[in-house]
Enzyme design. Sequence first.
Site, mmCIF file in Angstrom:
data_model
loop_
_atom_site.group_PDB
_atom_site.id
_atom_site.type_symbol
_atom_site.label_atom_id
_atom_site.label_comp_id
_atom_site.label_asym_id
_atom_site.label_seq_id
_atom_site.Cartn_x
_atom_site.Cartn_y
_atom_site.Cartn_z
ATOM 1 N N LYS A 1 55.735 7.409 20.747
ATOM 2 C CA LYS A 1 55.801 7.413 19.284
ATOM 3 C C LYS A 1 56.717 6.283 18.823
ATOM 4 O O LYS A 1 57.489 5.748 19.637
ATOM 5 C CB LYS A 1 56.332 8.771 18.805
ATOM 6 C CG LYS A 1 57.721 9.107 19.348
ATOM 7 C CD LYS A 1 58.104 10.550 19.069
ATOM 8 C CE LYS A 1 59.482 10.854 19.654
ATOM 9 N NZ LYS A 1 59.803 12.269 19.606
ATOM 10 N N MET B 1 70.153 -11.372 5.504
ATOM 11 C CA MET B 1 68.835 -10.793 5.719
ATOM 12 C C MET B 1 68.163 -11.353 6.977
ATOM 13 O O MET B 1 67.623 -10.619 7.792
ATOM 14 C CB MET B 1 67.938 -11.051 4.501
ATOM 15 C CG MET B 1 66.581 -10.372 4.608
ATOM 16 S SD MET B 1 65.504 -10.777 3.245
ATOM 17 C CE MET B 1 66.215 -9.850 1.921
ATOM 18 N N TYR C 1 78.450 -14.409 2.791
ATOM 19 C CA TYR C 1 78.458 -13.825 1.447
ATOM 20 C C TYR C 1 79.794 -13.141 1.121
ATOM 21 O O TYR C 1 80.415 -12.532 1.982
ATOM 22 C CB TYR C 1 77.367 -12.750 1.327
ATOM 23 C CG TYR C 1 75.981 -13.312 1.125
ATOM 24 C CD1 TYR C 1 75.672 -14.074 -0.008
ATOM 25 C CD2 TYR C 1 74.976 -13.061 2.044
ATOM 26 C CE1 TYR C 1 74.389 -14.570 -0.196
ATOM 27 C CE2 TYR C 1 73.691 -13.552 1.867
ATOM 28 C CZ TYR C 1 73.407 -14.303 0.741
ATOM 29 O OH TYR C 1 72.146 -14.787 0.560
ATOM 30 N N ARG D 1 62.711 23.203 12.645
ATOM 31 C CA ARG D 1 62.082 22.032 12.045
ATOM 32 C C ARG D 1 60.626 22.386 11.799
ATOM 33 O O ARG D 1 60.256 22.756 10.702
ATOM 34 C CB ARG D 1 62.237 20.844 13.016
ATOM 35 C CG ARG D 1 61.780 19.527 12.494
ATOM 36 C CD ARG D 1 62.208 18.368 13.393
ATOM 37 N NE ARG D 1 61.621 18.419 14.744
ATOM 38 C CZ ARG D 1 61.847 17.485 15.679
ATOM 39 N NH1 ARG D 1 62.635 16.447 15.425
ATOM 40 N NH2 ARG D 1 61.297 17.579 16.851
HETATM 41 C C1 LIG Z 1 60.555 12.662 20.667
HETATM 42 C C2 LIG Z 1 60.298 13.938 21.284
HETATM 43 C C3 LIG Z 1 60.615 14.166 22.640
HETATM 44 C C4 LIG Z 1 61.335 13.162 23.497
HETATM 45 O O1 LIG Z 1 62.723 13.319 23.337
HETATM 46 P P1 LIG Z 1 63.739 12.384 24.127
HETATM 47 O O2 LIG Z 1 65.075 12.908 23.773
HETATM 48 O O3 LIG Z 1 63.535 11.016 23.630
HETATM 49 O O4 LIG Z 1 63.406 12.548 25.544
HETATM 50 C C5 LIG Z 1 60.235 15.370 23.199
HETATM 51 N N1 LIG Z 1 59.606 16.317 22.463
HETATM 52 C C6 LIG Z 1 59.322 16.149 21.155
HETATM 53 C C7 LIG Z 1 58.663 17.232 20.419
HETATM 54 C C8 LIG Z 1 59.659 14.958 20.520
HETATM 55 O O5 LIG Z 1 59.368 14.791 19.243
#
Ligand SMILES: *Cc1c(COP(=O)(O)O)cnc(C)c1O
Length: 824
Positions: free
Chosen positions: A494, A768, A719, A592
């Site tokens: 992801k 930037m 700046y 969550r």
């Molecule tokens: C991102 C995620 C992980 C991975 O977690 P890490 O701490 O990066 O290993 C595992 N499970 C879910 C549901 C996630 O969203």
Amino acid sequence: MKYTIEKVATLIGARRIGDTDADIRWILTDSRSLCFPEETLFFSLTSERNDGHRYIPELYRRGVRSFVVTHLPENPSADYPDANFLKVVDTLAALQRLAERHRDEFDIPIVGITGSNGKTMVKEWLYQLLSPQMVVSRSPRSYNSQIGVPLSVWLLDEHTEVGLFEAGISKPGEMQALHDIIQPTVGVLTSLGAAHQENFRSIDEKCMEKITLFHDADVIVYNADDDTAGRCLRCSGFKGEKIGWSRENRQSAMFVESVTTEDASTLIHYIYKGTAGAYELPFIDKASVECSLACACTALTLGVDADSLARRMSGLEPVAMRLEVKEGRHGCTLINDSYNSDISSLGIALDFMNRRPDHKGRRRTLILSDICQSGMQYDILCRTVSDLAVKRGVEKFVGIGGRLASQKEMIKVDEKYFFDTVEEFVRSDVFMELHNEVILIKGARAFGFDRITELLEQKVHETILEVNLNAVVDNLNYYRSFMKPSTKIVCMVKADAYGAGAVEVAKTLQDHRVDYLAVAVADEGVTLRKNGITCNIIIMNPEMTAFKTMFDYDLEPEVYSFRLMEALIKAAEREGLTGFPVHIKLDTGMHRLGFNPETDIDEVINRLKHQNAIIPRSVFSHFVGADSDDFDTFSECQFKRFITGAERLQAAFSHKILRHISNSAGIEHFPERQLDMCRLGLGLYGVDSRDNRILSTVSTLKTTILQMRNVPKEDTVGYSRKGKLHRDSVIAAIPIGYADGLNRKLGNGRCYCIVNGKKAPYIGNICMDVAMVDVTGIDCKEGDMVEIFGANLPVTVLSDALDTIPYEVFTGVSSRVKKVYYQD
Ligand SMILES: *Cc1c(COP(=O)(O)O)cnc(C)c1O
């Protein structure tokens, strides 16, 4: 050279089942690298993670007929009518034995190279020094392991006049097998360092283990100024000739009189066995100088005369250790391999290209220079090149150099072009018309292929993120080592693979047979599918608007609420789907997303049971604090709640529903809670979230110095006049700013970057697109490389300075920063 299958059976002491005649020319240990099935012998190697026997049916279908196994398939004569199975107790030992017997056929000098650093460089330079006068066989790339060494030694053939082989070990007891396979007549010990020290009690123990390689050698070449090497050699009772090089001791076989560093080269004067000589090395770093001394001693021992040595030393080419993948112009992808252009490294590079799927339907093009490999007739060499290219799916061939051009008809690729020089090629229409292709560029440095890559590369902003794909694999294996072989793994790609680039990382993971990939949204999954990823994909945050896309592209959604489940079932029913796999999320404490494992589960089961459009493939939850011992009690509680919910769900269905709860930290901290599957995220990208330790560095963010200036004391930089100087200073501007992901809060001295090995603090506000750093007292100039984070500056230094977690720094790197991928 080839062996009959019968002969192989005898050599390795195997029982043969099957009686089809076969000649064996190729050895295969990784089914993905198959090229010439009819003449291939497959060794079904087994490791903790994998079992080569699994690939026999597929290989048989693809034409392989000869297999080395520990156990036979169930119906060998019915299912594999014309195959030969060689049954042995240990397939790796059999592979090693075959290499050993093959080695016995040769009465020529064989150089065995070991040490902690510089093995590959010494091997490649020796190759460059020896190959003008003798036919050399050598390990491809750094094939120096228990499997790599036998595969390398197998390359010896009837033309070989000298062999050069690397041997690498990581644990006590490993060298004996490598010794038996290589049986070196000349041993070269390169510099000793810290690598793999964790498995040895002392540096002496490691050195003694390495010296095992040289037991029966006639000659050993080593650094006589290294006390450890000297001491261990004495203890080992080595009987042969010791050729040491020394800067201190005139009695050594090679006394190094002087080493003078000039602008771009090093001048070395030496006395070898009483005769003075000198050479100029076109490098100035310490490691290169040490390697050149090892090479000089070895080459002189093998009969190269001092004048030839000096001439060839001055022409040494740098050893490119890696294959790079870059985005090129006009929709092309470039795979750049300027490693030597010999047959075995060409085979490896073509294999690499072939194993990276490309479903854009783009053509595969090979641009190749004349091959510098003596010992084979050129027409036969060209035929081998042609076979390799055709088998690996090359559709367009561009040959550069007069010798290739003279063998045009040997190359059987349909579309082919030949040019005498790179210049002629880049001025041609063929070059102008390169378009939507995957291009492997492979040429000896002497041909100036740099020019081709330079012209084809998209002009990159000086700031790049370098991603080491081998490190991704190292980290994957690190976490796999905590898991049982049967436990499945989901790799989280992801957020564009935590900033490292989802497509390339996913290709690598798919090639290493991970079970699932996971992304956040459907679009990320579509991108992977469009780039040839066929692996299972989970969508963690499926959008209600994207169900159709998920169905079309086989993307399996996570289901965390009744509202989502209802909409998904409706959509799937509308499409007439049955059994579309989904993943049920339970909320065990994160609060969550997810179903309540106690109060919701009956209704979840009820709803799932009353439809057949979707089917639960897995059920999972997520630890809130596996990274810290402080939450161990809470984690245990989460685990119990999860198991209760998962069991109730499972009890309602007859098919197996995979259970998973561990993320990276959980895999390491609670191996007993790995269940059926684990989800690996941050760890894959090289950071251990439990202690912020760096595993194998995957991403390096780097840029270059744009401009330098002297700014006097009391003046300010940037700046709002924030960067006040308290001394006369040298200030460098670098082309990276907060729009690239360099967090503005790192400015005003809160963090630093690395310039030529030294810390250079950010001065004033980060802008930037540009930042200013204080390089007072650092030896540097415009154009020099600057590391923002990476191997020399752990990403955690930045996340600590920002009071955040490494995830945020990784994912903060902006998409406008170009990525360059490589593998060693
Ligand atoms: C991102 C995620 C992980 C991975 O977690 P890490 O701490 O990066 O290993 C595992 N499970 C879910 C549901 C996630 O969203």
